[in-house]
Design a protein around this motif. Structure first.
Motif, PDB file in Angstrom:
ATOM      1  N   GLY A  61     -70.614   8.918 -20.874  1.00 17.73           N
ATOM      2  CA  GLY A  61     -70.357  10.093 -20.033  1.00 17.73           C
ATOM      3  C   GLY A  61     -69.125  10.885 -20.437  1.00 17.73           C
ATOM      4  N   LEU A  62     -68.098  10.181 -20.887  1.00 21.22           N
ATOM      5  CA  LEU A  62     -66.849  10.846 -21.274  1.00 21.22           C
ATOM      6  C   LEU A  62     -66.831  11.224 -22.750  1.00 21.22           C
ATOM      7  N   ARG A  63     -67.859  10.815 -23.474  1.00 17.19           N
ATOM      8  CA  ARG A  63     -67.894  11.018 -24.922  1.00 17.19           C
ATOM      9  C   ARG A  63     -66.632  10.427 -25.545  1.00 17.19           C
ATOM     10  N   ALA A  64     -66.354   9.179 -25.181  1.00 15.87           N
ATOM     11  CA  ALA A  64     -65.123   8.513 -25.611  1.00 15.87           C
ATOM     12  C   ALA A  64     -65.451   7.207 -26.318  1.00 15.87           C
ATOM     13  N   ASP A  65     -64.512   6.753 -27.092  1.00 16.49           N
ATOM     14  CA  ASP A  65     -64.632   5.487 -27.801  1.00 16.49           C
ATOM     15  C   ASP A  65     -64.675   4.333 -26.804  1.00 16.49           C
ATOM     16  N   PRO A  66     -65.621   3.418 -26.929  1.00 20.29           N
ATOM     17  CA  PRO A  66     -65.703   2.297 -25.990  1.00 20.29           C
ATOM     18  C   PRO A  66     -64.417   1.476 -25.902  1.00 20.29           C
ATOM     19  N   ALA A  67     -63.693   1.315 -26.999  1.00 23.28           N
ATOM     20  CA  ALA A  67     -62.440   0.556 -26.951  1.00 23.28           C
ATOM     21  C   ALA A  67     -61.411   1.267 -26.074  1.00 23.28           C
ATOM     22  N   THR A  68     -61.368   2.573 -26.153  1.00 25.80           N
ATOM     23  CA  THR A  68     -60.444   3.353 -25.318  1.00 25.80           C
ATOM     24  C   THR A  68     -60.827   3.214 -23.850  1.00 25.80           C
ATOM     25  N   VAL A  69     -62.124   3.279 -23.571  1.00 24.92           N
ATOM     26  CA  VAL A  69     -62.611   3.142 -22.201  1.00 24.92           C
ATOM     27  C   VAL A  69     -62.338   1.731 -21.681  1.00 24.92           C
ATOM     28  N   ALA A  70     -62.544   0.723 -22.514  1.00 30.00           N
ATOM     29  CA  ALA A  70     -62.275  -0.663 -22.107  1.00 30.00           C
ATOM     30  C   ALA A  70     -60.809  -0.819 -21.718  1.00 30.00           C
ATOM     31  N   ALA A  71     -59.922  -0.138 -22.428  1.00 33.15           N
ATOM     32  CA  ALA A  71     -58.497  -0.195 -22.090  1.00 33.15           C
ATOM     33  C   ALA A  71     -58.238   0.438 -20.725  1.00 33.15           C
ATOM     34  N   VAL A  72     -58.943   1.497 -20.391  1.00 34.22           N
ATOM     35  CA  VAL A  72     -58.814   2.133 -19.076  1.00 34.22           C
ATOM     36  C   VAL A  72     -59.283   1.168 -17.987  1.00 34.22           C
ATOM     37  N   VAL A  73     -60.407   0.516 -18.219  1.00 37.60           N
ATOM     38  CA  VAL A  73     -60.934  -0.448 -17.241  1.00 37.60           C
ATOM     39  C   VAL A  73     -59.941  -1.598 -17.067  1.00 37.60           C
ATOM     40  N   ASP A  74     -59.424  -2.113 -18.168  1.00 35.39           N
ATOM     41  CA  ASP A  74     -58.437  -3.198 -18.090  1.00 35.39           C
ATOM     42  C   ASP A  74     -57.192  -2.761 -17.332  1.00 35.39           C
ATOM     43  N   ALA A  75     -56.757  -1.528 -17.553  1.00 35.66           N
ATOM     44  CA  ALA A  75     -55.575  -1.009 -16.846  1.00 35.66           C
ATOM     45  C   ALA A  75     -55.853  -0.888 -15.350  1.00 35.66           C
ATOM     46  N   ALA A  76     -57.073  -0.512 -14.986  1.00 35.16           N
ATOM     47  CA  ALA A  76     -57.437  -0.418 -13.571  1.00 35.16           C
ATOM     48  C   ALA A  76     -57.439  -1.803 -12.926  1.00 35.16           C
ATOM     49  N   VAL A  77     -57.824  -2.815 -13.680  1.00 29.24           N
ATOM     50  CA  VAL A  77     -57.757  -4.192 -13.181  1.00 29.24           C
ATOM     51  C   VAL A  77     -56.298  -4.587 -12.981  1.00 29.24           C
ATOM     52  N   ARG A  78     -55.470  -4.321 -13.982  1.00 29.66           N
ATOM     53  CA  ARG A  78     -54.040  -4.659 -13.879  1.00 29.66           C
ATOM     54  C   ARG A  78     -53.351  -3.897 -12.747  1.00 29.66           C
ATOM     55  N   ALA A  79     -53.809  -2.693 -12.472  1.00 31.08           N
ATOM     56  CA  ALA A  79     -53.221  -1.877 -11.404  1.00 31.08           C
ATOM     57  C   ALA A  79     -53.693  -2.310 -10.022  1.00 31.08           C
ATOM     58  N   GLY A  80     -54.616  -3.265  -9.972  1.00 33.02           N
ATOM     59  CA  GLY A  80     -55.094  -3.751  -8.683  1.00 33.02           C
ATOM     60  C   GLY A  80     -56.154  -2.885  -8.042  1.00 33.02           C
ATOM     61  N   LEU A  81     -56.810  -2.035  -8.844  1.00 31.25           N
ATOM     62  CA  LEU A  81     -57.865  -1.170  -8.317  1.00 31.25           C
ATOM     63  C   LEU A  81     -59.241  -1.797  -8.457  1.00 31.25           C
ATOM     64  N   LEU A  82     -59.397  -2.608  -9.502  1.00 34.75           N
ATOM     65  CA  LEU A  82     -60.655  -3.307  -9.763  1.00 34.75           C
ATOM     66  C   LEU A  82     -60.375  -4.792  -9.907  1.00 34.75           C
ATOM     67  N   THR A  83     -61.352  -5.597  -9.510  1.00 33.49           N
ATOM     68  CA  THR A  83     -61.244  -7.034  -9.744  1.00 33.49           C
ATOM     69  C   THR A  83     -61.662  -7.322 -11.183  1.00 33.49           C
ATOM     70  N   GLY A  84     -61.378  -8.520 -11.645  1.00 35.53           N
ATOM     71  CA  GLY A  84     -61.751  -8.908 -12.998  1.00 35.53           C
ATOM     72  C   GLY A  84     -63.247  -8.894 -13.234  1.00 35.53           C
ATOM     73  N   ASP A  85     -64.028  -9.125 -12.192  1.00 39.11           N
ATOM     74  CA  ASP A  85     -65.485  -9.072 -12.349  1.00 39.11           C
ATOM     75  C   ASP A  85     -66.048  -7.699 -11.958  1.00 39.11           C
ATOM     76  N   ILE A  86     -65.200  -6.711 -11.953  1.00 41.33           N
ATOM     77  CA  ILE A  86     -65.523  -5.294 -11.780  1.00 41.33           C
ATOM     78  C   ILE A  86     -66.160  -4.967 -10.428  1.00 41.33           C
ATOM     79  N   ALA A  87     -65.319  -5.071  -9.437  1.00 39.92           N
ATOM     80  CA  ALA A  87     -65.619  -4.595  -8.089  1.00 39.92           C
ATOM     81  C   ALA A  87     -64.345  -3.932  -7.590  1.00 39.92           C
ATOM     82  N   LEU A  88     -64.472  -3.066  -6.620  1.00 38.86           N
ATOM     83  CA  LEU A  88     -63.286  -2.433  -6.056  1.00 38.86           C
ATOM     84  C   LEU A  88     -62.481  -3.460  -5.270  1.00 38.86           C
ATOM     85  N   THR A  89     -61.167  -3.449  -5.464  1.00 38.66           N
ATOM     86  CA  THR A  89     -60.285  -4.223  -4.598  1.00 38.66           C
ATOM     87  C   THR A  89     -60.105  -3.435  -3.309  1.00 38.66           C
ATOM     88  N   ALA A  90     -59.388  -3.988  -2.352  1.00 33.75           N
ATOM     89  CA  ALA A  90     -59.111  -3.249  -1.105  1.00 33.75           C
ATOM     90  C   ALA A  90     -58.382  -1.950  -1.429  1.00 33.75           C
TER      91      ALA A  90
END
Length: 140
Positions: A61-90
């Protein structure tokens, strides 16, 4: 209101996209959320998705490199927005709902006064143009 010609073309589509994106970016800045983080929150908040599926959908959707996107997802996990198994945190759910409410208000302001018929026609035309562009990209 613009006095530009009303014949649909790439300039008009581009200006609409850039203008609406700028309005969204103002909302996202108020919530300290990057556009890419919002995409991850939105996809995760609206459907159940695995990490691999989330990265693939975002990269496409973003026309972006998967590695770059994976880093965004990992950062969202570290920021407490997503769980490690990819669900929204509170916190992720709260931010998703806050941003979604803001987008609903923006949508009402930007699309208000347009008839259902006008919106349906515009939607069909833009989806067709998007599909044709994707076909061009796939053939390139």
């Amino acid at each position: 209101m613009s006095t530009a010609p009303t014949t649909l073309n790439g300039r008009i589509i581009g200006e609409a996209e850039r203008s609406t994106r700028a309005v969204l970016e103002l909302l996202l800045a108020r919530t300290s959320t990057s556009f890419e983080q919002w995409v991850a929150l939105n996809l995760t908040g609206t459907e159940s998705v695995t990490r691999d599926a989330l990265v693939a959908r975002m990269a496409s959707g973003l026309r972006a490199d998967p590695a770059t996107v994976a880093a965004v997802v990992d950062a969202a996990v570290r920021a407490g927005l997503l769980t490690g198994d990819i669900a929204l945190t509170a916190e992720g759910r709260r931010r998703f709902e806050d941003i979604r409410a803001g987008i609903d208000a923006i949508t009402a302001r930007l699309y208000g006064g347009l008839s259902e018929e006008e919106l349906a026609t515009a939607g069909r035309v833009l989806l067709l143009v998007t599909d044709r562009a994707k076909t061009e990209l796939a053939a390139a």
